[in-house]
Scaffold this motif. Structure first.
Motif, PDB file in Angstrom:
ATOM      1  N   PHE A 236     -99.475 -57.265 -22.891  1.00  0.00           N
ATOM      2  CA  PHE A 236     -98.842 -57.285 -21.572  1.00  0.00           C
ATOM      3  C   PHE A 236     -98.640 -58.725 -21.150  1.00  0.00           C
ATOM      4  CE2 PHE A 236     -99.052 -57.657 -16.940  1.00  0.00           C
ATOM      5  CZ  PHE A 236     -97.944 -56.877 -16.601  1.00  0.00           C
ATOM      6  N   ALA A 237     -97.405 -59.040 -20.757  1.00  0.00           N
ATOM      7  CA  ALA A 237     -97.069 -60.422 -20.382  1.00  0.00           C
ATOM      8  C   ALA A 237     -97.498 -61.352 -21.515  1.00  0.00           C
ATOM      9  CB  ALA A 237     -97.710 -60.770 -19.044  1.00  0.00           C
TER      10      ALA A 237
ATOM     11  N   ASN B 150     -97.346 -51.657 -13.172  1.00  0.00           N
ATOM     12  CA  ASN B 150     -97.924 -51.638 -14.511  1.00  0.00           C
ATOM     13  C   ASN B 150     -98.521 -52.984 -14.869  1.00  0.00           C
ATOM     14  OD1 ASN B 150     -96.888 -49.078 -14.703  1.00  0.00           O
ATOM     15  ND2 ASN B 150     -95.577 -49.486 -16.461  1.00  0.00           N
ATOM     16  N   SER B 151     -99.691 -52.948 -15.456  1.00  0.00           N
ATOM     17  CA  SER B 151    -100.334 -54.156 -15.971  1.00  0.00           C
ATOM     18  C   SER B 151    -101.542 -53.736 -16.786  1.00  0.00           C
ATOM     19  CB  SER B 151    -100.779 -55.092 -14.837  1.00  0.00           C
ATOM     20  OG  SER B 151    -101.831 -54.501 -14.098  1.00  0.00           O
ATOM     21  N   ASP B 152    -102.111 -54.688 -17.536  1.00  0.00           N
ATOM     22  CA  ASP B 152    -103.368 -54.413 -18.211  1.00  0.00           C
ATOM     23  C   ASP B 152    -104.476 -54.157 -17.188  1.00  0.00           C
ATOM     24  OD1 ASP B 152    -103.171 -57.039 -17.363  1.00  0.00           O
ATOM     25  OD2 ASP B 152    -103.699 -57.929 -19.308  1.00  0.00           O
TER      26      ASP B 152
ATOM     27  N   ASP C 281    -102.409 -54.835  -6.260  1.00  0.00           N
ATOM     28  CA  ASP C 281    -101.719 -56.051  -6.681  1.00  0.00           C
ATOM     29  C   ASP C 281    -101.574 -56.969  -5.471  1.00  0.00           C
ATOM     30  OD1 ASP C 281    -101.384 -55.381  -9.314  1.00  0.00           O
ATOM     31  OD2 ASP C 281     -99.269 -54.831  -9.148  1.00  0.00           O
TER      32      ASP C 281
ATOM     33  N   ARG D 282    -105.340 -58.179 -10.015  1.00  0.00           N
ATOM     34  CA  ARG D 282    -105.045 -59.310 -10.898  1.00  0.00           C
ATOM     35  C   ARG D 282    -104.577 -60.504 -10.059  1.00  0.00           C
ATOM     36  NH1 ARG D 282     -98.980 -57.906 -13.165  1.00  0.00           N
ATOM     37  NH2 ARG D 282     -98.449 -56.321 -11.628  1.00  0.00           N
ATOM     38  N   ASP D 283    -104.297 -61.624 -10.731  1.00  0.00           N
ATOM     39  CA  ASP D 283    -103.670 -62.806 -10.122  1.00  0.00           C
ATOM     40  C   ASP D 283    -104.521 -63.485  -9.058  1.00  0.00           C
ATOM     41  OD1 ASP D 283    -101.467 -62.289 -11.738  1.00  0.00           O
ATOM     42  OD2 ASP D 283    -100.492 -61.065 -10.203  1.00  0.00           O
TER      43      ASP D 283
ATOM     44  N   GLU E  79     -94.077 -54.265 -16.987  1.00  0.00           N
ATOM     45  CA  GLU E  79     -94.387 -54.065 -15.570  1.00  0.00           C
ATOM     46  C   GLU E  79     -93.471 -53.036 -14.928  1.00  0.00           C
ATOM     47  OE1 GLU E  79     -95.939 -57.167 -12.550  1.00  0.00           O
ATOM     48  OE2 GLU E  79     -93.763 -57.149 -12.277  1.00  0.00           O
TER      49      GLU E  79
END
Length: 503
Positions: free
Chosen positions: A26-27, A64-66, A109, A130-131, A229
């Motif tokens: 992912f990414a 969507n993401s890990d 998110d 995340r982030d 994503e």
């Protein structure tokens, strides 16, 4: 203790078999099966450190993401109940799902945090997915892997899977570990999922199809999964070509514009071998165009609904030639019947409601005993889908029961009219509904998105070439777009409400 028949137990077994194989991309991040399994254990520990206890609900509001996958599997391993929320929901709709589920925490998110704050939720614990430095992803990616003191049973709830709410308020289908593990096995067998498939996952993971028919079963067989994503069409085509991907599931609402995109003709998609789509809303003319363009690509038609995990029937590639409009036969763990209003089996070829009996089924609707009793009658789950079944057990979807149009006392399936209109070259999308009419009870009404100039009269004339007179639309409305939820489901109730106000 981690039960062998739990949702997260399937990942643990894949990690034991293939610890160093790539499980997820992912990414710019890549996870081996061993790394992903360790991160799930850490994620479970993070959630328990928030003060959550076995059976507590945890809402997840993200793309969507890990990190999204870690949230789901972390909840499963911690004995918590995951509540996926459509990331397009805001305001009262968002607040309703969090309140109805009784979620004690929300994973979000950061980009969606303003919408979460605006909904004014009465939830004390909010954690970034995340982030951020203290996000679930960051904390699950590093540090020791501690043994969890949690006893998870396969009969425990693992997810409240809210229905799409196309006709009413969403209801939380109570999914157990056991029901979803059975669903994963049905998907693996029915769709020929293997460890060499190299699948791409662009569709939303908050939806049951993306998570439970494809991503989780593919993790169970040990495949290398490529996660996006969002279903961006140029990016889908680029990744398939550059990575030589072999397997792709898209909703019909993505297959249609993908087949019409200019990059579709220029990208090398020859690596693709498996294509999956949903049954009742895939226009047959579009499917034929895709098959002509990609003759080496096998198409699987998948049909079901959230309450059953959601896979109930499959039409395999070799069955398309003779039964292109069918949605196939029941999968491994599903038993079905087609019944009339009294619950009696209808003869082959006659329309009736499909009802199910299966270990994949939900336990009922969260906090809604009356709705549960109405859906589960006489030992069978009543789907609300109107179908026909032939003598070999192949189903053909006629319509949602609520979408059948009563015009002049004669019943018309909206899908039949839609398929005819889709054959007109100017039609990009179409939805057919019944609107109130003093003479006809309901008038067959088509709402059409066009890709080139055309008049309503021309479309009516086109329909008359293939349809009996009572099936031909009496009204046609040309619009810029059709209302859909993020799962790709058409919101016909919105169309009805809008046209009633107009008329």
């Amino acid at each position: 203790m981690i039960g062998s028949s739990t949702v997260d137990g399937m990942l643990r077994r894949s990690a034991a078999r293939h610890p160093d194989r790539t499980a997820l991309l992912f990414a710019d991040r890549t996870w081996t099966y061993a790394q992903l399994d360790d991160a799930v254990t850490r994620a479970a520990g993070v959630l328990l450190e928030l003060g959550l206890e076995r059976g507590d609900r945890v809402a997840t509001y993200g793309r969507n993401s890990d990190a999204y996958l870690l949230a789901y599997l972390g909840c499963a391993r911690a004995g918590l109940v995951h509540v996926p929320i459509n990331y397009a929901l805001t305001g009262e709709e968002l607040a309703y799902l969090v309140a109805d589920s009784g979620s004690r925490a929300v994973l979000v998110d950061p980009s969606l945090r303003p919408a979460l704050d605006a909904a004014r939720l009465s939830v004390r614990t909010v954690l970034a997915l995340r982030d951020e430095d203290d996000s679930l992803l960051t904390r699950a990616s590093q540090g020791p892997v501690a043994e969890l003191d949690v006893d998870v049973a396969d009969s425990d709830l693992v997810q409240l899977l809210y229905t799409s709410g196309t006709t009413s308020r969403p209801k939380g289908a109570m999914m157990t570990h056991r029901s979803l593990v059975h669903e994963y096995l049905s998907s693996i067998v029915g769709l020929d999922l293997t460890e060499t498939d190299e699948p791409l996952h662009p569709m939303p993971l908050y939806h049951s199809a993306g998570m439970h028919v494809f991503l989780m079963p593919y993790l169970a067989v040990g495949a290398t999964n490529h996660l996006m994503e969002a279903p961006d069409i140029p990016e889908i085509l680029r990744l398939v070509e550059e990575r030589g991907l072999r397997s792709l599931f898209l909703a019909p609402t993505v297959w249609v514009p993908l087949a019409q995109h200019p990059d579709f003709a220029t990208r090398d998609l020859s690596s693709l071998r498996k294509a999956f789509y949903g049954a009742s809303i895939m226009p047959q003319p579009v499917l034929l165009r895709l098959q002509d363009a990609l003759p080496e690509l096998g198409f699987w038609n998948c049909f079901g609904q959230s309450e059953i995990g959601p896979l109930a029937t499959v039409l395999r590639p070799e069955e398309h030639a003779e039964r292109s409009e069918s949605c196939g036969r029941a999968v491994l763990f599903v038993e079905l019947r087609v019944v009339d209003e009294t619950g009696a089996d209808v003869p082959p070829g006659e329309a009736g409601e499909v009802v199910y009996r299966s270990p994949q089924l939900c336990e009922g609707y969260w906090g809604k005993p009356e709705e549960t009793a109405a859906a589960f009658r006489d030992g069978w789950f009543h789907s609300g889908d109107l179908v026909r079944v032939d003598e070999q057990g192949y189903l053909t979807v006629v319509d949602r029961i609520k979408d059948v149009i009563n015009t002049g006392g004669v019943l018309v399936a909206s899908r039949e009219v839609e398929d005819v209109l889709y054959t007109h070259p100017a039609v990009a999308e179409v939805a057919v509904i019944g609107t109130p009419d003093e003479r006809w009870i309901e008038a067959v009404t088509a709402v059409v998105v066009v890709k080139e100039p055309v008049t309503a009269e021309e479309l009516i004339a086109h329909a008359k070439q293939s349809l009996a007179g009572f099936k031909v639309p009496k009204r046609i409305h040309l619009v810029d777009e059709l209302p859909r939820n993020q799962s790709g489901k058409l919101l016909k109730r919105v169309l009805r409400d809008d046209l009633e106000r107009v008329d």
